[in-house]
Design a protein around this motif. Sequence first.
Motif, short mmCIF file in Angstrom:
data_model
loop_
_atom_site.label_atom_id
_atom_site.label_comp_id
_atom_site.label_asym_id
_atom_site.label_seq_id
_atom_site.Cartn_x
_atom_site.Cartn_y
_atom_site.Cartn_z
N GLU A 27 105.68 -2.74 -80.33
CA GLU A 27 107.14 -2.71 -80.37
C GLU A 27 107.65 -1.87 -79.22
OE1 GLU A 27 108.65 -1.22 -84.07
OE2 GLU A 27 108.06 -3.02 -85.17
N VAL A 28 108.70 -2.38 -78.57
CA VAL A 28 109.35 -1.63 -77.49
C VAL A 28 110.86 -1.73 -77.67
CG1 VAL A 28 107.46 -2.00 -75.86
CG2 VAL A 28 109.38 -3.58 -75.88
N SER A 29 111.57 -0.80 -77.10
CA SER A 29 113.02 -0.85 -77.11
C SER A 29 113.50 -1.97 -76.18
CB SER A 29 113.60 0.48 -76.63
OG SER A 29 115.00 0.37 -76.44
N ALA A 30 114.45 -2.75 -76.68
CA ALA A 30 115.03 -3.83 -75.88
C ALA A 30 116.49 -3.54 -75.57
CB ALA A 30 114.89 -5.16 -76.61
N SER A 31 116.92 -2.31 -75.78
CA SER A 31 118.34 -1.98 -75.66
C SER A 31 118.86 -2.00 -74.22
CB SER A 31 118.62 -0.62 -76.30
OG SER A 31 117.88 0.39 -75.65
N LEU A 32 117.97 -1.96 -73.24
CA LEU A 32 118.42 -1.96 -71.84
C LEU A 32 118.67 -3.35 -71.28
CD1 LEU A 32 116.01 0.75 -70.36
CD2 LEU A 32 118.40 1.03 -71.05
N ASP A 35 120.35 -10.53 -73.59
CA ASP A 35 119.86 -11.90 -73.73
C ASP A 35 118.34 -12.03 -73.63
OD1 ASP A 35 122.52 -12.74 -73.95
OD2 ASP A 35 122.70 -12.89 -71.78
N LEU A 36 117.62 -11.09 -74.20
CA LEU A 36 116.17 -11.15 -74.20
C LEU A 36 115.72 -12.16 -75.25
CD1 LEU A 36 113.91 -9.74 -72.68
CD2 LEU A 36 113.79 -8.08 -74.53
N MET A 37 114.82 -13.06 -74.87
CA MET A 37 114.37 -14.14 -75.75
C MET A 37 112.84 -14.19 -75.78
SD MET A 37 117.25 -15.61 -76.61
CE MET A 37 116.76 -17.21 -77.23
N PRO A 38 112.26 -14.67 -76.90
CA PRO A 38 110.82 -14.89 -76.92
C PRO A 38 110.42 -15.82 -75.76
CG PRO A 38 111.70 -15.06 -79.13
CD PRO A 38 112.89 -14.97 -78.19
N GLY A 39 109.31 -15.48 -75.13
CA GLY A 39 108.84 -16.24 -73.97
C GLY A 39 109.20 -15.58 -72.65
N ASP A 40 110.21 -14.69 -72.66
CA ASP A 40 110.56 -13.95 -71.44
C ASP A 40 109.43 -12.98 -71.10
OD1 ASP A 40 113.06 -15.14 -71.26
OD2 ASP A 40 114.13 -13.44 -72.17
N PHE A 41 109.30 -12.69 -69.82
CA PHE A 41 108.40 -11.64 -69.37
C PHE A 41 109.24 -10.43 -69.00
CE2 PHE A 41 105.74 -15.33 -68.77
CZ PHE A 41 104.50 -14.88 -69.20
N VAL A 42 108.74 -9.25 -69.36
CA VAL A 42 109.47 -8.01 -69.08
C VAL A 42 108.51 -6.96 -68.52
CG1 VAL A 42 111.26 -8.35 -70.83
CG2 VAL A 42 109.16 -7.18 -71.47
N MET A 43 109.10 -6.01 -67.81
CA MET A 43 108.36 -4.85 -67.36
C MET A 43 108.64 -3.75 -68.37
SD MET A 43 106.29 -3.68 -65.06
CE MET A 43 106.37 -5.07 -63.97
N VAL A 44 107.57 -3.14 -68.91
CA VAL A 44 107.70 -2.11 -69.93
C VAL A 44 107.25 -0.78 -69.36
CG1 VAL A 44 106.89 -1.33 -72.19
CG2 VAL A 44 107.37 -3.75 -71.82
N HIS A 45 108.06 0.24 -69.57
CA HIS A 45 107.72 1.60 -69.15
C HIS A 45 108.20 2.57 -70.21
CE1 HIS A 45 107.00 5.08 -66.68
NE2 HIS A 45 108.25 5.45 -66.85
N GLY A 47 107.74 2.84 -73.35
CA GLY A 47 108.19 2.27 -74.61
C GLY A 47 109.47 1.49 -74.56
N ALA A 48 109.93 1.15 -73.36
CA ALA A 48 111.18 0.40 -73.23
C ALA A 48 111.00 -0.75 -72.24
CB ALA A 48 112.31 1.31 -72.74
N ALA A 49 111.56 -1.90 -72.59
CA ALA A 49 111.61 -3.02 -71.66
C ALA A 49 112.70 -2.69 -70.65
CB ALA A 49 111.93 -4.32 -72.40
N ILE A 50 112.31 -2.52 -69.38
CA ILE A 50 113.27 -2.03 -68.39
C ILE A 50 113.79 -3.11 -67.45
CG2 ILE A 50 112.43 0.34 -68.46
CD1 ILE A 50 110.89 -0.25 -65.85
#
Length: 71
Positions: A27-32, A35-45, A47-50
Amino acid sequence: MCVGLSCKVVKVKGNVAIVDATGAKREVSASLLDDLMPGDFVMVHAGAAIAKINDNDQNETDQLMEDLLNE
């Protein structure tokens, strides 16, 4: 030096995302991000998707990690 990990979003619920980092789900914070959707790729730092990243960024990151591990 800051290190981020590229992950695939599996599920989003409110401001929390479940991401898959090479098989490890967390689990990571998605507050930053909007429109984040399953299947998207994110950079995590930290504990947060940045940032959202695209498939080309993901492929480049995977190759860099492979190169580092093989040195």
